[in-house]
Design a protein around this motif. Sequence first.
Motif, PDB file in Angstrom:
ATOM      1  N   ASN A 142     105.587 -18.284  17.318  1.00 21.60           N
ATOM      2  CA  ASN A 142     106.715 -17.562  17.872  1.00 21.60           C
ATOM      3  C   ASN A 142     107.211 -18.167  19.168  1.00 21.60           C
ATOM      4  OD1 ASN A 142     107.211 -15.286  16.160  1.00 21.60           O
ATOM      5  ND2 ASN A 142     105.176 -14.590  16.734  1.00 21.60           N
ATOM      6  N   PHE A 143     106.541 -19.175  19.629  1.00 22.53           N
ATOM      7  CA  PHE A 143     106.745 -19.494  21.020  1.00 22.53           C
ATOM      8  C   PHE A 143     106.917 -20.980  21.245  1.00 22.53           C
ATOM      9  CE2 PHE A 143     105.074 -19.118  25.540  1.00 22.53           C
ATOM     10  CZ  PHE A 143     106.216 -18.511  25.970  1.00 22.53           C
ATOM     11  N   HIS A 193     103.922 -12.025  12.605  1.00 21.73           N
ATOM     12  CA  HIS A 193     104.111 -10.916  13.528  1.00 21.73           C
ATOM     13  C   HIS A 193     102.936  -9.952  13.492  1.00 21.73           C
ATOM     14  CE1 HIS A 193     106.186  -7.299  15.172  1.00 21.73           C
ATOM     15  NE2 HIS A 193     106.612  -8.223  15.997  1.00 21.73           N
TER      16      HIS A 193
ATOM     17  N   GLY B  44     108.789 -17.607  28.547  1.00 23.98           N
ATOM     18  CA  GLY B  44     107.985 -16.442  28.900  1.00 23.98           C
ATOM     19  C   GLY B  44     107.901 -16.208  30.397  1.00 23.98           C
ATOM     20  N   GLN B 139     110.769 -12.081  21.737  1.00 27.72           N
ATOM     21  CA  GLN B 139     109.565 -12.705  22.250  1.00 27.72           C
ATOM     22  C   GLN B 139     108.618 -11.677  22.842  1.00 27.72           C
ATOM     23  OE1 GLN B 139     108.611 -14.868  25.776  1.00 27.72           O
ATOM     24  NE2 GLN B 139     109.783 -16.523  24.877  1.00 27.72           N
ATOM     25  N   ALA B 141     108.365  -8.616  22.005  1.00 30.71           N
ATOM     26  CA  ALA B 141     107.781  -7.819  20.931  1.00 30.71           C
ATOM     27  C   ALA B 141     106.520  -8.480  20.392  1.00 30.71           C
ATOM     28  CB  ALA B 141     108.790  -7.637  19.803  1.00 30.71           C
ATOM     29  N   ASN B 142     106.462  -9.791  20.491  1.00 38.77           N
ATOM     30  CA  ASN B 142     105.316 -10.523  19.993  1.00 38.77           C
ATOM     31  C   ASN B 142     104.252 -10.731  21.045  1.00 38.77           C
ATOM     32  OD1 ASN B 142     105.941 -11.240  17.265  1.00 38.77           O
ATOM     33  ND2 ASN B 142     107.600 -12.468  18.100  1.00 38.77           N
ATOM     34  N   PHE B 143     104.516 -10.303  22.233  1.00 38.98           N
ATOM     35  CA  PHE B 143     103.704 -10.839  23.307  1.00 38.98           C
ATOM     36  C   PHE B 143     103.246  -9.770  24.278  1.00 38.98           C
ATOM     37  CE2 PHE B 143     103.402 -14.054  26.874  1.00 38.98           C
ATOM     38  CZ  PHE B 143     102.269 -14.619  26.357  1.00 38.98           C
ATOM     39  N   GLN B 145     103.536  -6.746  25.191  1.00 38.74           N
ATOM     40  CA  GLN B 145     103.922  -5.358  24.979  1.00 38.74           C
ATOM     41  C   GLN B 145     103.305  -4.415  25.988  1.00 38.74           C
ATOM     42  OE1 GLN B 145     103.316  -3.947  21.022  1.00 38.74           O
ATOM     43  NE2 GLN B 145     105.410  -4.589  20.694  1.00 38.74           N
ATOM     44  N   GLN B 188     111.209  -5.223  10.508  1.00 35.75           N
ATOM     45  CA  GLN B 188     111.212  -5.517  11.940  1.00 35.75           C
ATOM     46  C   GLN B 188     110.498  -6.823  12.240  1.00 35.75           C
ATOM     47  OE1 GLN B 188     110.573  -2.383  15.194  1.00 35.75           O
ATOM     48  NE2 GLN B 188     109.640  -1.475  13.396  1.00 35.75           N
ATOM     49  N   ALA B 189     109.350  -7.011  11.587  1.00 40.23           N
ATOM     50  CA  ALA B 189     108.560  -8.216  11.829  1.00 40.23           C
ATOM     51  C   ALA B 189     109.392  -9.452  11.515  1.00 40.23           C
ATOM     52  CB  ALA B 189     107.292  -8.204  10.981  1.00 40.23           C
ATOM     53  N   THR B 192     112.351  -9.956  13.989  1.00 41.56           N
ATOM     54  CA  THR B 192     111.832 -10.374  15.285  1.00 41.56           C
ATOM     55  C   THR B 192     111.514 -11.862  15.263  1.00 41.56           C
ATOM     56  OG1 THR B 192     110.880  -8.211  15.726  1.00 41.56           O
ATOM     57  CG2 THR B 192     109.951 -10.070  16.918  1.00 41.56           C
ATOM     58  N   HIS B 193     110.830 -12.258  14.238  1.00 41.74           N
ATOM     59  CA  HIS B 193     110.438 -13.653  14.133  1.00 41.74           C
ATOM     60  C   HIS B 193     111.650 -14.566  14.032  1.00 41.74           C
ATOM     61  CE1 HIS B 193     108.430 -17.207  12.261  1.00 41.74           C
ATOM     62  NE2 HIS B 193     107.567 -16.915  13.176  1.00 41.74           N
ATOM     63  N   VAL B 196     113.670 -15.369  17.392  1.00 41.27           N
ATOM     64  CA  VAL B 196     113.205 -16.306  18.399  1.00 41.27           C
ATOM     65  C   VAL B 196     113.708 -17.702  18.065  1.00 41.27           C
ATOM     66  CG1 VAL B 196     111.178 -15.005  19.076  1.00 41.27           C
ATOM     67  CG2 VAL B 196     110.982 -16.709  17.280  1.00 41.27           C
TER      68      VAL B 196
END
Lengths: 235, 235
Positions: A142-143, A193, B44, B139, B141-143, B145, B188-189, B192-193, B196
């Motif tokens: 994801n990054f 995810h 980030g 990002q 959402a994956n990180f 939170q 959502q997953a 979200t992915h 990014v």
Amino acid sequence: MEDNLKKEAAPSLKTKNQKVDGRRAPKTKTKILDAAEALFSRRGFYGVSLRDIAAEAGVQLALSYYHFGSKEDLFGRVIERRAEENKQGLQASLQEALLVKGSQDVRRIAIIRAFIMPTIDKSLRFGTGWKNYIRLLAQIANFAQDEDYMAIYRKSFDQLVAEFVQALQDIHPEMNEDDVHWCFFFLQAAITHILVESTMLDRQSRGRIHASDLDLIADKMLVFFSAGFSGFQRK
Amino acid sequence: MEDNLKKEAAPSLKTKNQKVDGRRAPKTKTKILDAAEALFSRRGFYGVSLRDIAAEAGVQLALSYYHFGSKEDLFGRVIERRAEENKQGLQASLQEALLVKGSQDVRRIAIIRAFIMPTIDKSLRFGTGWKNYIRLLAQIANFAQDEDYMAIYRKSFDQLVAEFVQALQDIHPEMNEDDVHWCFFFLQAAITHILVESTMLDRQSRGRIHASDLDLIADKMLVFFSAGFSGFQRK
DNA sequence: GTCTATAATGGGATAGAC
DNA sequence: GTCTATCCCATTATAGAC
């Protein structure tokens, strides 16, 4: 690779790697790699200092430099460490799935299962180290895809994905090739995810569902993503 | 909130920031927020220094402190800036979808579309700022939170998700409530992915598909995720 | 291989002139 | 509101004794 991987760091008392009840205490290198893996997987490359890692590993700061060189080098080594085993597990899983006979649906589900189960298994049943490693991979996806040290790993993983896509294509000659890519992409996105273990689902379902219940997730994913494919069939 | 949001760092007249062909040059605060948004969304929170941000914004380092205080505060302000508009867009979109009449399939697709289109639209057609903002949210959402400054945003977004899930539930009284949550979670997953903007799909399809082609993605997602729901119906 | 000590740098934060 | 200068600490990285 001399570190014990399959069975998890399996620590013990006594240092200097003496055998204690048949197991060897983790070497310093392993302790550092384990600590780095755990921390990087939670806060990313920049969110972790080498001091954090040394403290977590219970070793002196300088030892990280002695064994691994720079912080980037260490990160690369963490990725590398389990990469080959991870890949081979997925490949073996795919080969097994290719032997499954039955309807189109049955064979499709077998391949989807072959893709998600090795990862879920490792995250769930191979110990903390593997769990952290899987989370780290998911986070990276994801990054920081564009970092140098990812190039080798990416290439190897893309090759693997190509094999899965090809297998699905073979089952679905009626499907547009691009659509197979789309379907697989959505599958990858979801599992990526999920494996960062977000607490989103827990909150949003008000506690009735837990993202940490990966076995249940696997069941639901099979149902959902297999059905997703069928959306493209009626063309 | 005095920053221009809807139309991207653009319009208006004068002040001490001189007019340039009818447009006002962005204020310092806006320049800093825009730069922070762009950089945070790519590397980030920890991967960006305030010096990076000041340089990107073309302002003095100290101005960031003057206008926003600490780095964390700045990050929070970046999230906040577009949060309300983003939420209201999604809510309006849902309300519109609820008016759609037709078969179960038609209404389900309308709601799924209502969830993904506002975000895709903003990312695609509202300018660089919105594009960066959406990437930043994805990002996060994956990180991170669990960071403090996310609490308010999370709560508001979870509320929104609950409304969408309820809407889907209303259409599907025959479905298990948990399964509706699962389906929405997978949706959502994936989005979200995708947001990014990973280059994964581009590589894996060997250039035939581009993750940046969000309009096409939206089409494919509707087909796939609507079909995914139907996997749970035959129970 | 492991330790202590320290160099060298970067980055968050502030003071104070203008 | 903006700028220069600077403080101060955390962090990366290395030197060298043991």
